[in-house]
Write a protein that holds these residues in place. Structure first.
Motif, short mmCIF file in Angstrom:
data_model
loop_
_atom_site.label_atom_id
_atom_site.label_comp_id
_atom_site.label_asym_id
_atom_site.label_seq_id
_atom_site.Cartn_x
_atom_site.Cartn_y
_atom_site.Cartn_z
N GLN A 54 0.77 -1.24 0.06
CA GLN A 54 0.17 0.05 0.30
C GLN A 54 1.00 1.35 -0.06
OE1 GLN A 54 -1.18 -2.97 1.68
NE2 GLN A 54 -2.21 -3.01 0.04
N LEU A 55 2.04 1.14 0.13
CA LEU A 55 3.12 2.35 0.16
C LEU A 55 4.41 1.80 0.17
CD1 LEU A 55 3.05 5.42 2.33
CD2 LEU A 55 4.94 4.06 2.79
N ILE A 56 5.35 2.49 -0.36
CA ILE A 56 6.93 2.10 -0.53
C ILE A 56 7.73 3.42 -0.09
CG2 ILE A 56 8.70 1.78 -2.31
CD1 ILE A 56 6.50 0.73 -4.05
N LEU A 57 8.62 2.70 0.96
CA LEU A 57 9.52 3.77 1.32
C LEU A 57 10.90 3.30 0.81
CD1 LEU A 57 8.97 3.71 5.04
CD2 LEU A 57 8.71 5.80 3.82
N SER A 58 11.47 4.36 -0.08
CA SER A 58 12.56 3.87 -1.03
C SER A 58 13.80 4.76 -0.58
CB SER A 58 12.41 3.94 -2.41
OG SER A 58 13.51 3.55 -3.10
N ASP A 59 15.11 4.26 -0.33
CA ASP A 59 16.22 4.96 -0.39
C ASP A 59 16.54 5.48 -1.67
OD1 ASP A 59 18.69 6.16 0.38
OD2 ASP A 59 19.82 4.40 0.49
N ILE A 60 17.40 6.51 -1.90
CA ILE A 60 17.50 7.18 -3.14
C ILE A 60 18.90 6.51 -3.82
CG2 ILE A 60 18.24 9.14 -4.58
CD1 ILE A 60 16.24 10.82 -2.78
N SER A 61 19.88 6.68 -2.67
CA SER A 61 21.17 6.22 -3.32
C SER A 61 21.33 4.77 -2.99
CB SER A 61 22.34 7.37 -2.69
OG SER A 61 23.64 6.85 -2.94
N MET A 62 21.41 3.95 -3.96
CA MET A 62 21.78 2.33 -4.16
C MET A 62 22.46 1.99 -5.17
SD MET A 62 17.81 1.03 -2.57
CE MET A 62 17.06 1.92 -4.20
N PRO A 63 23.20 1.14 -5.03
CA PRO A 63 23.78 0.27 -6.04
C PRO A 63 22.99 -0.20 -7.22
CG PRO A 63 24.73 -0.33 -4.10
CD PRO A 63 23.45 0.41 -3.80
N GLY A 64 23.41 -0.16 -8.31
CA GLY A 64 22.37 -0.45 -9.49
C GLY A 64 21.13 0.43 -9.65
N ILE A 86 7.63 7.25 -1.08
CA ILE A 86 8.10 8.21 -0.15
C ILE A 86 9.70 7.95 -0.12
CG2 ILE A 86 8.46 9.10 2.28
CD1 ILE A 86 5.73 8.40 3.00
N PHE A 87 10.48 8.82 -0.59
CA PHE A 87 11.91 8.71 -0.73
C PHE A 87 12.59 8.96 0.76
CE2 PHE A 87 10.92 10.09 -5.00
CZ PHE A 87 11.49 9.02 -5.63
N ILE A 88 13.68 8.26 0.97
CA ILE A 88 14.35 8.42 2.08
C ILE A 88 15.81 8.59 1.69
CG2 ILE A 88 12.71 7.13 3.69
CD1 ILE A 88 14.33 4.84 3.36
N SER A 89 16.37 9.71 2.32
CA SER A 89 17.79 9.90 1.97
C SER A 89 18.51 10.87 3.07
CB SER A 89 17.90 10.71 0.62
OG SER A 89 18.87 11.26 0.26
N ALA A 90 19.99 10.78 2.94
CA ALA A 90 20.64 11.46 3.93
C ALA A 90 20.55 13.12 3.10
CB ALA A 90 21.86 11.17 3.96
N PHE A 91 20.23 13.17 1.87
CA PHE A 91 20.44 14.47 1.06
C PHE A 91 19.16 15.22 1.08
CE2 PHE A 91 23.28 11.17 -1.10
CZ PHE A 91 24.34 11.86 -0.94
N ASP A 92 19.26 16.57 1.67
CA ASP A 92 17.84 17.41 1.84
C ASP A 92 18.23 18.68 0.84
OD1 ASP A 92 19.90 18.50 3.09
OD2 ASP A 92 18.64 18.84 4.86
N HIS A 93 18.83 18.60 -0.22
CA HIS A 93 19.22 19.76 -1.21
C HIS A 93 17.72 19.82 -1.83
CE1 HIS A 93 23.32 19.89 -0.42
NE2 HIS A 93 23.43 18.72 -1.06
N PRO A 94 17.03 20.99 -1.94
CA PRO A 94 16.08 21.38 -2.66
C PRO A 94 15.64 20.41 -4.03
CG PRO A 94 16.91 23.21 -1.70
CD PRO A 94 17.88 22.46 -1.59
N GLU A 95 16.96 20.61 -4.81
CA GLU A 95 16.92 20.02 -6.15
C GLU A 95 16.61 18.59 -6.19
OE1 GLU A 95 21.44 20.84 -5.09
OE2 GLU A 95 19.44 21.87 -5.23
N ASP A 96 17.13 17.81 -4.93
CA ASP A 96 16.82 16.26 -4.72
C ASP A 96 15.35 16.05 -4.51
OD1 ASP A 96 19.64 15.65 -5.21
OD2 ASP A 96 20.02 16.28 -3.17
N VAL A 97 14.76 17.02 -3.41
CA VAL A 97 13.41 16.96 -3.02
C VAL A 97 12.55 17.13 -4.63
CG1 VAL A 97 11.55 17.89 -1.64
CG2 VAL A 97 13.91 17.52 -0.82
#
Length: 351
Positions: A54-64, A86-97
């Motif tokens: 019903q929902l996906i939490l996904s990291d952005i930076s991953m191999p492959g 929903i993206f999960i990441s250590a990066f919070d730059h506006p362009e990434d969002v």
């Protein structure tokens, strides 16, 4: 892959770091949801094939395959397009969002995780997902209900039309059997024409069904003609003949006024053509418009042939062969000769 309850809402967690997967899984369990764990974008795609979350939490930076590419794949397929990501990441730059949201992502959570924030964000999007599913199901049920009601209304209209057609037939001294025979024989002739190269592109199975339903309405306009004229045994005067001939226009007007915005119009369109033009002649000597040749709608051409055949074999008591012989003399005057030729060819099938 982790087991999950069948009736619990499922949340797919995609992260290449096991510690992140485990932390998020625990947060999701505390919400009463069932976590599904995947260590890569590729593994996530395999997971959704087996079990739609019903929902996906996904990291952005991953191999492959990274989170962005995973989101693209999900949004490109109808089966997974509506799953919130929903993206999960250590990066919070506006362009990434902005990039994540532009790809169809529903939200963006930064690391390190704050359990209350994760639960709040996940809770909001699960609620929205449920609301959207419920709205779609409500719309589906509403469409089914409306479709069934329209179908019932259309059938009721047809019943009224057939009742009027039966009264018109009685006024003309036609029995119920005549109407049924006319209907059946029009269907048989149309089937024979469908097998001919001349008409195979014009006559479909649906057309055959439609003409069988519409043919009995050919003389429905007789409802507006004085019954004493319809039953008169002596020759009609010119004025009386003009009154009787008006039944074609009366019938077409009656049927035309019933047009509605649905597939019912296919039936009505054919019925109008039949009622209006089934007394037109191939050489242009008929009525009400003096149409000739293929100016006459095909359905009216079919009914014209069958109506004369039924009249000759019923009222005049001619045999099949005698009726066809009489009709053959007028094949290029009253009837489309190609339609009549097919009628003669399949005449043994006529009832």
């Amino acid at each position: 892959m982790e087991k999950h309850g069948r009736n619990m809402e499922k949340v797919l967690i995609v992260d290449d770091l096991e510690v992140n997967r485990l932390v998020l899984a625990e947060i999701i369990r505390e919400m009463g949801c069932s976590p599904i764990l995947a260590e890569s974008g590729e593994a996530a795609l395999e997971a959704v094939k087996e079990n739609i979350p019903q929902l996906i939490l996904s990291d952005i930076s991953m191999p492959g395959m990274d989170g962005y590419e995973l989101c693209r794949h999900l949004k490109d397929h109808g089966r997974t397009r509506n799953i919130p990501v929903i993206f999960i990441s250590a990066f919070d730059h506006p362009e990434d969002v902005v990039k994540g949201l532009g790809l169809g992502g529903a939200d963006y959570i930064t690391k390190p995780f704050v359990p209350k924030i994760v639960q709040a964000r996940v809770g909001v999007h699960l609620s929205l997902y449920r609301a959207n599913r419920e709205l779609k199901e409500t719309n589906r049920l509403l469409q089914v209900s409306v479709k069934e009601q329209l179908k019932q209304i259309e059938q009721e209209k047809k019943d009224v039309l057939y009742a009027l057609a039966a009264i018109a037939a009685q006024n003309s001294c036609y029995r119920r059997e005549h109407i049924e025979r006319l209907s059946r024989n029009c269907s048989i002739l149309a089937q024979g024409m469908q097998l001919s190269p001349l008409y195979e592109d014009q006559i479909s199975d649906a057309y055959i069904d439609t003409i069988e339903l519409a043919a009995p309405l050919c003389d429905i306009g007789n409802i507006g003609v004085p019954w004493e004229l319809l039953r008169k045994n002596a020759a009609l005067s010119d004025e009386e003949r003009r009154i009787v001939q008006k039944h074609t226009e009366i019938g077409a007007r009656l049927l035309g006024d019933l047009h509605v915005g649905s597939d019912y119009n296919d039936f009505l369109s054919v019925a109008v053509d039949i009622a209006h033009y089934h007394h037109e002649n191939w050489d242009g000597s008929g009525y009400p418009k003096g149409l000739k040749g293929n100016e006459i709608p095909l359905a009216a051409q079919i009914v014209s042939v069958v109506e004369v055949y039924c009249a000759l074999t019923e009222k005049k008591n001619y045999s099949r062969e005698e009726a066809l012989e009489i009709m053959g003399r007028e094949a290029e005057v009253k009837f489309n000769p190609d339609v009549f030729r097919i009628c003669r060819k399949i005449s043994r099938q006529l009832c």
